[in-house]
Structures are given as C-alpha cells and as structure tokens.
Design an enzyme around this catalytic site. Structure first.
Site, PDB file in Angstrom:
ATOM      1  N   SER A  34       1.820   1.528  -1.145  1.00  0.00           N
ATOM      2  CA  SER A  34       1.683   1.866   0.271  1.00  0.00           C
ATOM      3  C   SER A  34       2.916   1.536   1.107  1.00  0.00           C
ATOM      4  CB  SER A  34       0.455   1.179   0.855  1.00  0.00           C
ATOM      5  OG  SER A  34       0.453  -0.196   0.566  1.00  0.00           O
ATOM      6  N   HIS A  47      -2.963   6.624  -1.015  1.00  0.00           N
ATOM      7  CA  HIS A  47      -1.809   7.398  -0.532  1.00  0.00           C
ATOM      8  C   HIS A  47      -1.465   8.553  -1.467  1.00  0.00           C
ATOM      9  CE1 HIS A  47      -0.946   4.557   2.679  1.00  0.00           C
ATOM     10  NE2 HIS A  47      -1.290   3.621   1.815  1.00  0.00           N
ATOM     11  N   LYS A  91      -6.995   8.761   5.131  1.00  0.00           N
ATOM     12  CA  LYS A  91      -5.570   9.022   5.292  1.00  0.00           C
ATOM     13  C   LYS A  91      -5.351  10.540   5.311  1.00  0.00           C
ATOM     14  CE  LYS A  91      -4.498   4.361   4.203  1.00  0.00           C
ATOM     15  NZ  LYS A  91      -4.543   3.321   3.202  1.00  0.00           N
TER      16      LYS A  91
HETATM   17  C1  LIG Z   1      -5.379   2.079   3.265  1.00  0.00           C
HETATM   18  C2  LIG Z   1      -5.526   1.574   1.874  1.00  0.00           C
HETATM   19  C3  LIG Z   1      -6.749   1.122   1.392  1.00  0.00           C
HETATM   20  C4  LIG Z   1      -7.950   0.947   2.287  1.00  0.00           C
HETATM   21  O1  LIG Z   1      -8.475   2.160   2.667  1.00  0.00           O
HETATM   22  P1  LIG Z   1      -9.283   2.235   4.056  1.00  0.00           P
HETATM   23  O2  LIG Z   1     -10.071   3.473   3.933  1.00  0.00           O
HETATM   24  O3  LIG Z   1      -8.277   2.269   5.139  1.00  0.00           O
HETATM   25  O4  LIG Z   1     -10.118   1.004   4.123  1.00  0.00           O
HETATM   26  C5  LIG Z   1      -6.853   0.772   0.069  1.00  0.00           C
HETATM   27  N1  LIG Z   1      -5.781   0.834  -0.743  1.00  0.00           N
HETATM   28  C6  LIG Z   1      -4.573   1.240  -0.310  1.00  0.00           C
HETATM   29  C7  LIG Z   1      -3.453   1.300  -1.264  1.00  0.00           C
HETATM   30  C8  LIG Z   1      -4.407   1.601   1.023  1.00  0.00           C
HETATM   31  O5  LIG Z   1      -3.212   1.967   1.453  1.00  0.00           O
END
Ligand SMILES: *Cc1c(COP(=O)(O)O)cnc(C)c1O
Length: 391
Positions: free
Chosen positions: A177, A205, A235
């Site tokens: 990330s 991602h 996302k």
């Molecule tokens: C954003 C993210 C999460 C968490 O997801 P949410 O739906 O925002 O709780 C888990 N793993 C990674 C690698 C992330 O970037």
C-alpha cells in the site's frame, strides 16, 4: 489522565501529530477544502467509480427499495437480497467457487486470519504487510514470523527452519500500500506448495487494478493456487466493505467462525448495491483499467523526467521518497498551496527515514491534469532543496 497530554505533546514534537481534515468531494478527482478546489492525488478511488452514474444510481435505488440500514448482523436479519447477488458476482469475477463480504477490509483480514490460525500454528508475514494483517496475526495467537520485504530466500529459510506441526500460512499484500510494488506471488505459491502452507493475498490495492481488475492472483495466472484472496470494496470499487474469495468450504467455515463477520451489523443496502454496480462496470469495461495504467505511466515518467527519484512500477501508487518526516510534510503543504492534495506518509506507517509523498492516480484524472501536477511537484521539490539528495 495526564498521559493523554503527555503523549500528544510527544507526537507533536516528533512531527507525527495527526488530525482529520474535511474534504468536500466535487467529482471523482476534485475536492473543495477551505473554499478552494484541489486536484486529488491521494485517494484510493483508483477508477473514479465513486461518481460513476450507474454506481450512484444503484445506491439510490437500493435506498428506495430496501431503506437505509440493514438492521442486523448477517446471521440474524441483515442479509438483504443484494448481499447474495454481490457475493456471487465477486466469485464469478474472481473465478472462485464462492465469496464472502465483510464490513471492511480491515475486518476481513482480522476475521479470516484469526479464524484460520491458532496458537499451534505459524504465520509467515511480509514485513510491509498492512496493519490489518498484523492485527489479524496478533489476534490469532499464532506464532508470527516476519520475513524481509518480498525476500523469497528469507521466506524459504524461515519455512525450512520452522518446527511447527500445526497449520502454516503465508500472507502478503498483493500490491503493497505504501510502495506500490507487487508481491512475487509465483515464487511464494511455489514455496507454499513445497512446504505445505496456505497462501493468502490481500488485494486491497490490486482489485480493479491488476489482472484486468481481478487482482494479483489473476495478474500472475495463479488464481487456482492461492487459497485465500482477500480484497476491499472501498478503494477501486468506490464503496465500502471487504471480501474474501476462495473455495466454498473456506467461505462456509468463515461464516461459522470469523468473529468480525458474525458480531457486527451487516452493511447498508446502498453500500452493497454500489459495490455490485462498480464490479459490473469493471467487468464490462476493461478499458477503464487500461486508462488507470496509462495515467500511472504519465505520472511516473513525468516525475522522473522532472528529476525526481521514482522507482519503476506498474501500479497507481507512486511513492516519492523524501526521507525526513518534517520535509515530507513541508512538501505536501507546499503542494497544497499549488492546488494539489498529496499525502505525506510518515512513521509509524512507514519506517523512520522513509517518509514520503504517496501519489495515487485515478483512471478519472485527465492526462493534462497529471502532466501539470508533475511540473508543480518537481518545482516545489526544487524550491525545498529536495531534488536528488540536495537535502
Ligand atoms: C485499505 C487496506 C485494507 C483495509 O481495507 P478497508 O476496507 O479500508 O478496511 C486492508 N489491506 C490493505 C493492504 C489496505 O490497503
């Protein structure tokens, strides 16, 4: 409660104090903040689907049809009809037998890892894995062995050395990330098969980004060799929620065992409807994902030409390493004055000395907006003496 004040003054001294800002989204790539309009280069809204007409309409229709809240947990009364439809669509999109939606990606990770693993087991976790994976490992009470970032030899050493007779799990972010690099999944899967371990990939991602949007396993042609594909709807898919895709048996097990799934109220109909509509947009329009990749190329090559140190990469996450936390914050502030929202990422999110700008692009950005932005970023970095190790 003196410790509260003491802690806050300490983080302020270290340039690590955090607070929320309110941004008013005006479209998929712009926000209003203190009455000015900014180009957003810090969102994970990779495909701009938060503002797609079909996605918005699906949410509106769901409210009209089913109301606002779900009113209960999935196993009590909260499983409104859109859930089964979305879970089927996710499974079809990912090419797995089944899928399960959690309330967030965070809850999916802590729920899955703690449901699968216990104190007799060993988890092999990349050092740059997301906090929700780390928390899932802790919650599971399994022994967690951390391997150096994407270092396959280190991972093999650790697998060979373990004396565990319980279950083994290797877990990685598919796309990391903060760095935007891709896990070496083929090597990981081969090691897992050699040492009889399960493999879990976090596609937060990678969903909507890699493998025609289908994620890291699809990108490498490994979907039948990765046991647990986790991802988020929050996302690229422009909604909220986490998902797990895998065998029917895995999904049934999680329904019975994952506490973050069981003990929380189900998501609202509008949220699920939006995610389902977004998934359909991605499945039916692969050119959106191509546009995202083209935009990432424009940003990367623009920054490089302007003299900034940017690694080669294939994802829309583009880190510009600054080093010092204060300098990263200063640069982000300078760019804000130029009309750009870019995140300064500091410890503890990244290691000390690796503070950075984390630029993310979207398929919804216009190429000329991105080109202009690269020039502004380079000029600001120059003014602050941050070009090529001047600081
Ligand atoms: C954003 C993210 C999460 C968490 O997801 P949410 O739906 O925002 O709780 C888990 N793993 C990674 C690698 C992330 O970037």
């Amino acid at each position: 409660m003196e410790f509260l004040k003491k802690y806050l003054s300490e983080v302020k001294k270290l340039d690590l104090y955090r607070q929320t800002n309110t941004y008013i989204p005006t479209d998929a790539t712009h926000v209003k903040f203190e009455n000015k309009t900014f180009l957003m280069l810090a969102s994970n809204n990779y495909l701009g689907l938060t503002h797609h007409a079909c996605v918005k309409q699906a949410a509106i229709d769901a409210v009209q049809m089913y109301g606002t809240g779900s009113g209960g947990a999935r196993l009590t009364t909260g499983s409104h009809p859109l859930y089964a439809e979305l879970e089927q669509e996710i499974a079809r999109f990912k090419g797995t037998e089944a899928a399960l939606v959690f309330n967030t990606g965070y809850m999916a990770n802590i729920g899955v890892i703690s449901a699968l693993m216990n104190s007799q087991d060993v988890i092999f976790s990349d050092e740059l894995n997301h906090a929700s994976i780390i928390d899932g490992c802790r919650l599971s009470k399994a022994t967690t062995v951390v391997f150096r970032h994407s270092d396959i030899n280190h991972l093999e050493d650790l697998l060979a050395k373990t004396t565990c007779h319980g279950r083994k799990l290797i877990v990685v972010d598919g796309v990391f990330s903060m760095d935007g690099d891709i896990a070496p999944l083929k090597d990981i899967v081969e090691l897992a098969e050699k040492y009889d371990a399960m493999v879990m990939v976090d596609d937060a991602h990678a969903t909507g980004v890699l493998g025609n949007g289908r994620g890291t396993a699809a990108h490498f042609g490994l979907k039948d060799r990765v046991h647990i594909q986790m991802g988020t709807l929050s996302k690229a898919l422009g909604s909220e929620g986490g998902y797990v895709a895998g065998s029917r048996c895995l999904i049934e097990y999680l329904i019975n065992k994952a506490r973050s799934y069981i003990f929380s109220t189900a998501l609202a109909p509008a949220t699920i409807a939006a995610a389902k509509a977004a998934l359909k947009v991605v499945a039916d329009n692969p050119e959106i994902v191509d546009r995202l990749n083209q935009n990432a190329d424009i940003m990367r090559s623009g920054l490089r030409v302007a003299g900034l140190k940017v690694d080669t990469g294939e994802t829309p996450i583009i880190p510009v390493i600054v080093g010092d936390a204060g300098a990263a914050v200063e640069l982000a502030k300078e760019l804000r004055n130029e009309g750009l929202i870019i995140a300064a990422i500091r410890p503890p999110t990244v290691p000390v000395g690796e503070s950075r700008l984390r630029i993310t692009v979207s398929a919804a950005h216009k190429p000329e907006e991105l080109e202009q932005a690269t020039m502004k970023i380079a000029a600001a970095a120059q003014r602050l003496g941050l070009l090529r190790g001047e600081r």
